[in-house]
Design an enzyme around this catalytic site. Structure first.
Site, mmCIF file in Angstrom:
data_model
loop_
_atom_site.group_PDB
_atom_site.id
_atom_site.type_symbol
_atom_site.label_atom_id
_atom_site.label_comp_id
_atom_site.label_asym_id
_atom_site.label_seq_id
_atom_site.Cartn_x
_atom_site.Cartn_y
_atom_site.Cartn_z
ATOM 1 N N ASP A 79 12.682 86.189 95.669
ATOM 2 C CA ASP A 79 12.785 86.417 97.107
ATOM 3 C C ASP A 79 11.573 85.843 97.830
ATOM 4 O O ASP A 79 11.686 85.232 98.894
ATOM 5 C CB ASP A 79 12.879 87.914 97.402
ATOM 6 C CG ASP A 79 14.178 88.518 96.906
ATOM 7 O OD1 ASP A 79 14.873 87.867 96.107
ATOM 8 O OD2 ASP A 79 14.497 89.642 97.304
ATOM 9 N N ASP B 162 13.351 91.640 92.153
ATOM 10 C CA ASP B 162 14.156 92.618 92.886
ATOM 11 C C ASP B 162 15.598 92.776 92.395
ATOM 12 O O ASP B 162 16.064 93.879 92.158
ATOM 13 C CB ASP B 162 14.207 92.239 94.364
ATOM 14 C CG ASP B 162 12.846 92.264 95.022
ATOM 15 O OD1 ASP B 162 11.850 92.491 94.317
ATOM 16 O OD2 ASP B 162 12.780 92.054 96.242
ATOM 17 N N SER C 65 12.850 92.838 103.282
ATOM 18 C CA SER C 65 12.061 92.963 102.063
ATOM 19 C C SER C 65 11.500 94.372 101.971
ATOM 20 O O SER C 65 11.318 95.056 102.982
ATOM 21 C CB SER C 65 10.906 91.959 102.096
ATOM 22 O OG SER C 65 9.918 92.287 101.149
#
Length: 557
Positions: free
Chosen positions: A84, A126, A473
């Site tokens: 990410d 993640d 995020s």
């Protein structure tokens, strides 16, 4: 319930008719003795493009040593991962959430294709963490999830740094409060080695959540990626999976309603990432357990915020480990009657039994007492209202405004919003609206850390609100509402917001309101047609055609 340790691999390698399979295995080093033992998949997502999963090949070797020592035959399996942090703000960010489904699918395929008896899934960044749990829930074979661990903090000018400081530094540089050279010094210092993002962002949130659910051994996740103890954690995980196999414990035995509530409690009590909503909804679906978006607000509202963790607090993930880790967190919550202590974990012990061995570092203030919490209620809040009838999620770490009303600044994609922030076109009081970034509309529901961090870096974090049908995020902070559902691409109310409309974010009322006359809204909706899909072939087109709403976890079917 005891289980034949070779309950699946018998059909793969036993008997004269399976001679070709044995021959193939022997060609790559396995022996007849190896093939008479339980076959254990050791799956990981090592990739040479980012720090988050960079230690997983080494950890896999330690896990495999543990499996062998406990009488099993480990076999290594590799899948993909998307960073990410690296892809943020680019088209590549659309691949991130899509990768959760691909990773879960690929682990499932390998497990079925090779008739593995059990599995250890090593996770890091993640999406690999929920993907590992989703795959185990689908397969329902004995298994353990092992987190690769947090990156160590960087150090610069006497303070700890994480990747959050770099993203916010971009906004500071654009606002002229630091120079480009100063930004590059922060870049050089922030990420000193392997490991996932170093605070209670999505990776560490989900890793600790899986301990509270019971899929990972309690106390294993907070050990850092480069900590020498991690090797022993990996070896013991390899031994543990053989014990789990012997006991016949399956993932769906562990993923219960109360276990999932424990996961929400873990995230809420530490100011964890809003992405936990998407991921727990997805895990619950795979396990066949009823869970909906309103449960997050209910559970969080009954949970005190006691982990003083970045991005809303002061400390990084390794500080939590030194303070006493997840066992100390669980001990605090249990003492206050805020946790289901009877939930059984993969070790065979209950959460309460695991928490009983907590060791607190004298004088620590990372995990505070429930008698004097950082905030009386948890950090996860679900808003509904006429702009998000199916819900949206916002993280309230304790210091945010509870009410904001202002004019909408509407952007059809993340890039346009970021350009506006960089050009100093956003002013105090504005409500930034970013749409067409949802699961279908993106597709892939990009995170908005580039925009949110730039707003904070520009000094607007306390005076501007933002809402989007995309994601945030775990490093995002401020009054930011994500996962707005229904999304713009399918005609959700966010599609009909116009520049200058008044938008109200009302935390106390749990509402996201569009302050426009209903008759005017009805006129705007007349003749509305969806935008043409951004992709007509390939993985993004497949995903957009099959993905559900964020309110259902953005799962594919």
């Amino acid at each position: 319930m005891n289980l034949d340790p070779r309950w699946r691999s018998h059909s793969l390698v036993d008997g004269p008719d399976r001679a070709p399979a044995r021959s193939y295995f022997k060609s790559i080093g396995f022996t007849s003795e190896d093939l008479r033992k339980p076959l254990v998949m050791v799956a990981h997502s090592w990739i040479g493009t980012m720090p988050c999963n960079f230690n997983e090949r080494e950890l896999a070797q330690e896990v495999m040593a543990g499996v062998r020592a406990a009488g099993g035959t480990p076999m290594e399996v590799n899948t993909i991962s998307i960073s990410d942090g690296i892809s943020m703000g680019t088209e590549g960010m659309k691949a991130s959430l899509v990768s959760r489904e691909v990773i879960a699918d690929s682990i499932e395929l390998a497990a079925i294709g090779y008739s593995f008896d059990a599995a250890v899934i090593i996770v890091g960044c993640d999406k690999t963490i929920p993907a590992g749990a989703m795959a185990l829930a689908r397969l329902n074979i004995p298994g353990v999830v092992l987190y690769g661990g947090s990156i160590a903090p960087g150090h610069y000018k006497g303070r700890d740094l994480t990747i959050q400081d770099v993203f916010e530094g971009v906004g500071q540089q654009a606002a002229g409060t630091i120079t480009e050279d100063e930004l590059e010094r922060i870049v050089d210092a922030a990420c000193p080695g392997a490991g996932a993002c170093g605070a209670q962002y999505t990776a560490n949130t989900m890793a600790t959540v899986l301990e509270f659910i019971g899929l990972s051994p309690m106390g294993s996740a907070t050990v850092g990626a480069t900590d020498p103890r991690k090797e022993n954690v990996a070896v013991e995980t390899g031994k543990l999976v053989m014990d789990v196999l012997k006991r016949g414990v399956r993932p769906r035995d562990l993923i219960t309603r109360k276990a999932l509530e424990n996961g929400i409690i873990c995230a809420a009590s530490t100011g964890g990432s809003t992405n936990v909503v998407l991921h727990l909804l997805a895990i619950a679906r795979e396990a066949g357990v009823e869970l909906n978006i309103d449960d997050f607000d209910r559970v969080s509202d009954a949970t005190p915020l006691i982990g003083d963790m970045r991005p809303g607090g002061r400390y990084v993930a390794l500080d939590m480990d030194r303070a006493g880790g997840t066992k100390l967190l669980a001990s605090r919550l249990l003492a206050a009657g805020k946790l289901h202590g009877d939930v059984v974990t993969v070790t065979g012990k209950t959460v309460a039994e695991e928490a009983a061995s907590a060791v607190e570092q004298p004088g620590q203030d990372v995990i505070v007492s429930t008698d004097h919490p950082l905030k009386a209620t948890g950090g996860l809040v679900i808003l509904k209202g006429n702009l998000a009838p199916d819900g949206c999620v916002i993280k309230v770490a304790g210091h945010e405004r509870l009410l904001h009303s202002g004019p909408a600044r509407v952007y059809e994609c993340e890039e346009d919003a970021f350009a506006a922030v960089s050009a100093n076109l956003i002013v105090a009081g504005d409500v930034v609206v970013i749409r067409n970034e949802g699961p279908k509309g993106g597709p892939g529901m990009r995170e908005m850390l580039g925009v949110t961090a730039a707003l904070v870096g520009a000094g607007l974090g306390e005076t501007v609100a933002l809402l989007t049908d995309g994601r945030f995020s775990g490093a995002t902070r401020g009054l930011m509402a994500g996962h707005v559902a229904p999304e713009a691409a399918i005609g959700g109310p966010i599609a009909f917001v116009r520049e200058g409309d008044t938008i109200t974010v009302d935390i106390a009322a749990r509402e996201l309101r569009h302050e426009v006359d209903p008759a005017e809204l009805a006129r705007r909706k007349e003749g509305w047609t969806p935008r043409p899909p951004k992709y007509t072939r390939g993985v993004f087109a497949k995903y957009a055609a099959s993905v559900s709403s964020a309110a259902q976890g953005a799962v594919t079917s």
